[in-house]
Design an enzyme around this catalytic site. Structure first.
Site, PDB file in Angstrom:
ATOM      1  N   GLY A 101      -0.347  -6.966   2.373  1.00  0.00           N
ATOM      2  CA  GLY A 101       0.608  -7.718   1.535  1.00  0.00           C
ATOM      3  C   GLY A 101       0.996  -6.975   0.272  1.00  0.00           C
ATOM      4  O   GLY A 101       0.400  -5.962  -0.089  1.00  0.00           O
ATOM      5  N   GLY A 103       0.632  -6.145  -3.026  1.00  0.00           N
ATOM      6  CA  GLY A 103      -0.437  -6.304  -4.012  1.00  0.00           C
ATOM      7  C   GLY A 103       0.042  -6.101  -5.433  1.00  0.00           C
ATOM      8  O   GLY A 103      -0.630  -6.470  -6.395  1.00  0.00           O
ATOM      9  N   ARG A 104       1.194  -5.451  -5.557  1.00  0.00           N
ATOM     10  CA  ARG A 104       1.737  -5.259  -6.906  1.00  0.00           C
ATOM     11  C   ARG A 104       3.258  -5.186  -6.905  1.00  0.00           C
ATOM     12  O   ARG A 104       3.865  -4.692  -7.837  1.00  0.00           O
ATOM     13  CB  ARG A 104       1.158  -4.003  -7.527  1.00  0.00           C
ATOM     14  CG  ARG A 104       1.353  -2.778  -6.665  1.00  0.00           C
ATOM     15  CD  ARG A 104       0.995  -1.598  -7.442  1.00  0.00           C
ATOM     16  NE  ARG A 104       0.892  -0.425  -6.604  1.00  0.00           N
ATOM     17  CZ  ARG A 104       0.694   0.757  -7.096  1.00  0.00           C
ATOM     18  NH1 ARG A 104       0.588   0.915  -8.388  1.00  0.00           N
ATOM     19  NH2 ARG A 104       0.595   1.789  -6.298  1.00  0.00           N
ATOM     20  N   LYS A 124       7.903  -3.379  -9.085  1.00  0.00           N
ATOM     21  CA  LYS A 124       6.640  -2.783  -8.639  1.00  0.00           C
ATOM     22  C   LYS A 124       5.780  -2.517  -9.867  1.00  0.00           C
ATOM     23  O   LYS A 124       6.192  -1.780 -10.767  1.00  0.00           O
ATOM     24  CB  LYS A 124       6.896  -1.485  -7.879  1.00  0.00           C
ATOM     25  CG  LYS A 124       5.614  -0.896  -7.278  1.00  0.00           C
ATOM     26  CD  LYS A 124       5.939   0.172  -6.254  1.00  0.00           C
ATOM     27  CE  LYS A 124       4.679   0.861  -5.753  1.00  0.00           C
ATOM     28  NZ  LYS A 124       4.985   1.941  -4.822  1.00  0.00           N
ATOM     29  N   ARG A 194      13.004  -1.843  -7.876  1.00  0.00           N
ATOM     30  CA  ARG A 194      13.552  -1.143  -6.726  1.00  0.00           C
ATOM     31  C   ARG A 194      14.374  -2.086  -5.858  1.00  0.00           C
ATOM     32  O   ARG A 194      14.202  -3.310  -5.942  1.00  0.00           O
ATOM     33  CB  ARG A 194      12.453  -0.438  -5.934  1.00  0.00           C
ATOM     34  CG  ARG A 194      11.323  -1.327  -5.484  1.00  0.00           C
ATOM     35  CD  ARG A 194      10.232  -0.489  -4.790  1.00  0.00           C
ATOM     36  NE  ARG A 194       9.287  -1.344  -4.097  1.00  0.00           N
ATOM     37  CZ  ARG A 194       8.305  -0.904  -3.347  1.00  0.00           C
ATOM     38  NH1 ARG A 194       8.117   0.393  -3.171  1.00  0.00           N
ATOM     39  NH2 ARG A 194       7.493  -1.738  -2.731  1.00  0.00           N
ATOM     40  N   ASP A 269       2.122  -0.341   7.328  1.00  0.00           N
ATOM     41  CA  ASP A 269       2.630  -1.217   6.263  1.00  0.00           C
ATOM     42  C   ASP A 269       3.603  -0.459   5.368  1.00  0.00           C
ATOM     43  O   ASP A 269       4.244  -1.062   4.509  1.00  0.00           O
ATOM     44  CB  ASP A 269       1.480  -1.798   5.425  1.00  0.00           C
ATOM     45  CG  ASP A 269       0.550  -0.725   4.894  1.00  0.00           C
ATOM     46  OD1 ASP A 269       0.004   0.038   5.704  1.00  0.00           O
ATOM     47  OD2 ASP A 269       0.382  -0.623   3.664  1.00  0.00           O
ATOM     48  N   ASN A 270       3.697   0.854   5.555  1.00  0.00           N
ATOM     49  CA  ASN A 270       4.650   1.647   4.784  1.00  0.00           C
ATOM     50  C   ASN A 270       5.816   2.120   5.655  1.00  0.00           C
ATOM     51  O   ASN A 270       6.478   3.102   5.327  1.00  0.00           O
ATOM     52  CB  ASN A 270       3.942   2.854   4.148  1.00  0.00           C
ATOM     53  CG  ASN A 270       2.977   2.429   3.047  1.00  0.00           C
ATOM     54  OD1 ASN A 270       3.119   1.358   2.470  1.00  0.00           O
ATOM     55  ND2 ASN A 270       1.996   3.270   2.761  1.00  0.00           N
ATOM     56  N   ASP A 279       7.890   3.022  -0.177  1.00  0.00           N
ATOM     57  CA  ASP A 279       6.567   3.143  -0.809  1.00  0.00           C
ATOM     58  C   ASP A 279       6.210   4.594  -1.113  1.00  0.00           C
ATOM     59  O   ASP A 279       5.429   5.246  -0.413  1.00  0.00           O
ATOM     60  CB  ASP A 279       5.469   2.496   0.057  1.00  0.00           C
ATOM     61  CG  ASP A 279       5.426   0.998  -0.168  1.00  0.00           C
ATOM     62  OD1 ASP A 279       6.372   0.463  -0.778  1.00  0.00           O
ATOM     63  OD2 ASP A 279       4.462   0.356   0.261  1.00  0.00           O
TER      64      ASP A 279
HETATM   65  P1  AMP Z   1      -0.189   1.688  -0.417  1.00  0.00           P
HETATM   66  O1  AMP Z   1      -1.166   2.616   0.198  1.00  0.00           O
HETATM   67  O2  AMP Z   1       0.287   2.085  -1.785  1.00  0.00           O
HETATM   68  O3  AMP Z   1       0.937   1.348   0.495  1.00  0.00           O
HETATM   69  O4  AMP Z   1      -0.986   0.330  -0.698  1.00  0.00           O
HETATM   70  C1  AMP Z   1      -1.730  -0.345   0.276  1.00  0.00           C
HETATM   71  C2  AMP Z   1      -1.992  -1.765  -0.183  1.00  0.00           C
HETATM   72  O5  AMP Z   1      -2.681  -1.772  -1.440  1.00  0.00           O
HETATM   73  C3  AMP Z   1      -0.747  -2.598  -0.387  1.00  0.00           C
HETATM   74  O6  AMP Z   1      -1.059  -3.897   0.032  1.00  0.00           O
HETATM   75  C4  AMP Z   1      -0.534  -2.511  -1.879  1.00  0.00           C
HETATM   76  O7  AMP Z   1       0.219  -3.592  -2.363  1.00  0.00           O
HETATM   77  C5  AMP Z   1      -1.969  -2.538  -2.407  1.00  0.00           C
HETATM   78  N1  AMP Z   1      -2.103  -1.923  -3.725  1.00  0.00           N
HETATM   79  C6  AMP Z   1      -1.970  -0.620  -4.058  1.00  0.00           C
HETATM   80  N2  AMP Z   1      -2.177  -0.427  -5.377  1.00  0.00           N
HETATM   81  C7  AMP Z   1      -2.454  -1.637  -5.909  1.00  0.00           C
HETATM   82  C8  AMP Z   1      -2.763  -2.115  -7.235  1.00  0.00           C
HETATM   83  N3  AMP Z   1      -2.831  -1.311  -8.283  1.00  0.00           N
HETATM   84  N4  AMP Z   1      -2.983  -3.437  -7.386  1.00  0.00           N
HETATM   85  C9  AMP Z   1      -2.918  -4.260  -6.339  1.00  0.00           C
HETATM   86  N5  AMP Z   1      -2.649  -3.905  -5.092  1.00  0.00           N
HETATM   87  C10 AMP Z   1      -2.416  -2.598  -4.866  1.00  0.00           C
HETATM   88 MG    MG Z   2       2.478   0.310   0.647  1.00  0.00          MG
END
Ligand code: AMP
Ligand code: MG
Length: 518
Positions: A101, A103-104, A124, A194, A269-270, A279
């Protein structure tokens, strides 16, 4: 033209699907819903660092006033916005990771232009959501500058991508462990706004399949098709849709290969359902050509997401999407057949793309060998990919001897090639010149196609690194220069950046190696 603060936003996604409306931001599993309401957490002092005038013009958004900047920092939500975080899942590094989901990332609403184009506007780094797990929901200036500049750079390169409208600093400090080595430090916080027609990912569909919420899966699929693929008509829409995603993903992979882009975290998820680059994290352009190069330190053990593996990972990820939507088919034969067409589609596009890079009039079956030889030669020489292809454009038919050929390409060398590699280069270039001499089109036409296929300016990681270091000290000079340079990647207008990566950047963390810490 409208201001962010005075526009009436649409909220079709939240009006169509079940969501968790509580506004509770505690990290948790959210079965049965596709999103959670998530009001951005205000920041101390939002200040505008960058604004994309060109994207704003496309969206018909007025330059931000003080109230708009509050929106960009997450400090103001207007009555027509419904801020939410989407619930999705995914496969990370080849393993099922369950619910992930946003997360930020928080979507504020849908911006409709007078010509009926619709864009999701998303912040973001705007604070925690129910999907933040152990994260803080924040983003640092470093990673926000990278996403802001790089997504715009990809747009101007002609690569499908999400875009960035604005970058604000938050005035807050964020704790990060840059190298994942236990040395955490405070960094400046930032938020990017974005945009994309949709940020839906393969993972949104995987989530519903995993939870066996078939009516929701069916509804999300038909809504996605109707809204984002309206040209798909008639019976069997779902298979046509999947075929189009296969095609778009193949196009995206070919484009990444063309410009030398390595995403770094091709988890499902990306992967955008629209075939966009999405992402931006530990990405990099190739400096020296190396199919095994991965910029992501987490990826180093297996190099799953290395430059040259991206096309096959695209296929693997499409396989995950196919499995997710398989319950919508009585008989999955057509789905498998569509997935299996990926390779043929990819290579068809890849051959055309390489013909463009090399200035061939068309792709002939016998050109396969030449393309492989060029890539092998580049790998042996570890030459700078961008500079090498630029030198290929200016190569004269009279440059034929081993010495002359070696000298012509010398600006692309990070290290002097040995005798054997020079011989290989000479052989490859001779074969190339022979093939070019058999073009049915003019030399001028050949050079023209090479110029539009090969970028001359790429946003190298060391440049981003330098610009970020300057910004952290309050200096904008390089950032502003790069913001201009990305707009003309195929011209010589910004040749001050047309050079090899400097030696100091070779092992510089944040420049040649990056972690997911952002
Ligand atoms: P990513 O590898 O950046 O695509 O992130 C994988 C997951 O981690 C996604 O669900 C992001 O929303 C979550 N995520 C990454 N960084 C953060 C953060 N600083 N705070 C909360 N969730 C995060
Ligand atoms: Mg991501």
């Amino acid at each position: 033209m409208k201001n962010l603060s005075s526009k009436t936003f649409k909220n079709e996604f939240v009006n169509t699907f079940d969501g968790d409306e509580t506004g509770n931001l505690q990290p948790r599993q959210t079965p049965g819903v596709l999103y959670s309401k998530a009001i951005p957490t205000p920041v101390k002092n939002p200040e505008l660092l960058a604004w994309s005038d060109e994207l704003a013009a496309e969206l018909h958004v007025e330059k931000p006033n003080r109230e708009d900047i509050l929106i960009l920092g997450g400090n103001l939500v207007t009555p027509s916005m419904y801020p939410y975080a989407a619930c999705y899942a995914g496969h990370q590094f080849g393993n099922w990771a369950g619910q992930l989901g946003d997360g930020r990332a928080i979507t504020l609403g849908e911006w409709n232009t007078p010509d009926h184009a619709a864009y999701e506007l998303q912040l973001k780094g705007a604070g925690p959501t129910p999907y933040s797990r152990r994260g803080d929901g924040r983003a640092v200036l470093r990673s926000s500058v990278r996403e802001y500049l790089m997504s715009e750079s990809m747009f101007y390169l002609g690569v499908p991508t999400t875009r960035a409208l604005a970058l604000v600093s938050t005035g807050d400090q964020v704790m990060r462990d840059l190298l994942y080595d236990g040395n955490s430090a405070y960094e400046k916080g930032a938020v990017v706004m974005r945009t994309a027609p949709s940020f839906l990912r393969f993972g949104n569909f995987e989530m519903l399949a995993a939870r066996q919420e078939l009516p929701q899966l069916e509804k999300l699929t038909s809504w996605t098709i109707a809204k984002f693929f309206p040209h798909i008509k008639g019976e069997n829409k779902v298979i046509q849709w999947f075929e189009e995603i296969v095609e778009r993903t193949a196009t995206l992979m070919v484009e990444w290969i063309r410009v030398g882009f390595v995403h770094g975290v091709m988890n499902t998820d990306n992967m955008s359902i629209l075939g966009l680059t999405i992402d931006y994290g530990p990405f990099s352009f190739l400096d020296q050509y190396d199919p095994e190069f991965t910029p992501n330190t987490t990826d180093l053990p297996g190099r799953r997401y290395a430059y040259g593996r991206q096309p096959s990972i695209g296929y693997w990820n499409l396989g995950c999407l196919a499995s997710a939507i398989a319950p919508l088919f009585q008989d999955t034969e057509s789905l498998s057949a569509a997935l299996e067409k990926y390779k043929t589609i990819y290579f068809g596009k890849y051959h055309m793309m390489m013909a463009g890079k090399l200035g061939l009039d068309e792709f002939r079956a016998s050109d396969q060998e030449l393309i492989e030889a060029v890539e092998k030669t580049l790998t042996l020489l570890k030459a700078d990919m961008t500079i090498f292809y630029q030198l290929l454009i200016t190569l004269s038919p009279e440059t034929t001897t081993e010495e002359a050929v070696a000298a012509h390409f010398s600006p692309s060398y990070y290290e002097l090639p040995n005798k054997v590699n020079i011989e290989t280069l000479h052989q490859t270039i001779n074969n190339y010149q022979l093939r070019i001499s058999r073009n049915q089109t003019s030399s001028k036409a050949s050079k023209e196609i090479m110029k539009i296929s090969n970028p001359r300016f790429i946003l190298r990681n060391y440049l981003l690194h330098q610009a970020i270091q300057e910004l952290e000290k309050g200096q904008q000079t390089l950032f502003l220069k790069l913001q201009e340079a990305i707009k003309n990647p195929y011209s010589a207008a910004h040749d001050e950046f047309f050079k090899l990566r400097p030696e100091w950047a070779n092992d510089q963390p944040g420049s040649s190696t990056l972690s997911c810490s952002s």
